[in-house]
Design an enzyme around this catalytic site. Sequence first.
Site, mmCIF file in Angstrom:
data_model
loop_
_atom_site.group_PDB
_atom_site.id
_atom_site.type_symbol
_atom_site.label_atom_id
_atom_site.label_comp_id
_atom_site.label_asym_id
_atom_site.label_seq_id
_atom_site.Cartn_x
_atom_site.Cartn_y
_atom_site.Cartn_z
ATOM 1 N N ASP A 100 0.835 -1.196 0.000
ATOM 2 C CA ASP A 100 0.000 0.000 0.000
ATOM 3 C C ASP A 100 0.872 1.249 0.000
ATOM 4 O OD1 ASP A 100 0.875 -0.462 2.629
ATOM 5 O OD2 ASP A 100 -1.029 0.055 3.554
ATOM 6 N N ILE A 101 1.905 1.268 0.847
ATOM 7 C CA ILE A 101 2.712 2.474 1.000
ATOM 8 C C ILE A 101 4.167 2.100 1.266
ATOM 9 C CG2 ILE A 101 2.191 2.645 3.475
ATOM 10 C CD1 ILE A 101 2.188 5.754 3.058
ATOM 11 N N VAL A 102 5.061 2.855 0.659
ATOM 12 C CA VAL A 102 6.485 2.736 0.955
ATOM 13 C C VAL A 102 6.885 4.041 1.618
ATOM 14 C CG1 VAL A 102 8.807 2.445 0.020
ATOM 15 C CG2 VAL A 102 6.893 1.164 -0.965
ATOM 16 N N ASP A 103 7.344 3.900 2.843
ATOM 17 C CA ASP A 103 7.690 5.055 3.669
ATOM 18 C C ASP A 103 9.223 5.097 3.765
ATOM 19 O OD1 ASP A 103 7.863 6.966 5.752
ATOM 20 O OD2 ASP A 103 6.008 6.272 6.650
ATOM 21 N N GLY A 105 11.174 2.501 3.513
ATOM 22 C CA GLY A 105 11.726 1.486 2.616
ATOM 23 C C GLY A 105 12.187 0.228 3.324
ATOM 24 N N THR A 107 10.598 -2.001 5.196
ATOM 25 C CA THR A 107 9.718 -3.164 5.028
ATOM 26 C C THR A 107 9.886 -3.774 3.644
ATOM 27 O OG1 THR A 107 8.104 -2.279 6.601
ATOM 28 C CG2 THR A 107 7.330 -3.968 5.057
ATOM 29 N N ASP A 159 -4.727 3.036 6.505
ATOM 30 C CA ASP A 159 -5.536 3.282 7.695
ATOM 31 C C ASP A 159 -4.772 4.060 8.745
ATOM 32 O OD1 ASP A 159 -4.929 1.082 10.269
ATOM 33 O OD2 ASP A 159 -3.812 0.892 8.391
#
Length: 178
Positions: A100-103, A105, A107, A159
């Site tokens: 969903d999202i890469v913050d 990196g 993960t 979320d």
Amino acid sequence: MNENTPEVLISEEDIRSRVLQLAEQISVDYADGIDLVMVGVLKGSVIFLADLARGLSIPRTIEFIAVSSYGDSNVSSGAVRLVMDVRGNIEGKHVLIVEDIVDTGHTLKYLIGMMKSHRPASIKTAALVRKADKAEVDVTVDYLGFDIGDEWVVGYGLDYAEQNRTLPYIGVIKPPDA
């Protein structure tokens, strides 16, 4: 709109259009006949993964994986913990990790390394949104929906405290504990 309603950052129409563009490109890139396994990162990727998978014109299967990097905080700790691995055999198949999202990196980098142990034919990544300015590690997003700023976003799978995940758009909120 009340004070608890997220401000629209990316509209439902813009998301739909971009997801279809990504699906068309993925269909072209994986038209070599080798099985494609889409690995969705729970829980946030589910809506993006479903729409992306439906937009493909090539055969594909879906697996899920679960990791944790936030714990009880709203800030990534950088330490990634595997909660659930894929259940099917992905050896020799193309793997597309769907996030969903890469913050930061962390993960995604962890997932790529972990997936290599399954000996797939290839590993690529897709992410709905990326906060490029928050990157702490070098990781490639092969199929990117949108770059966004350093805002807390919800909707379309994203979320805050398990709320607003099913909004049809991506909106900005200010968490009460921020």
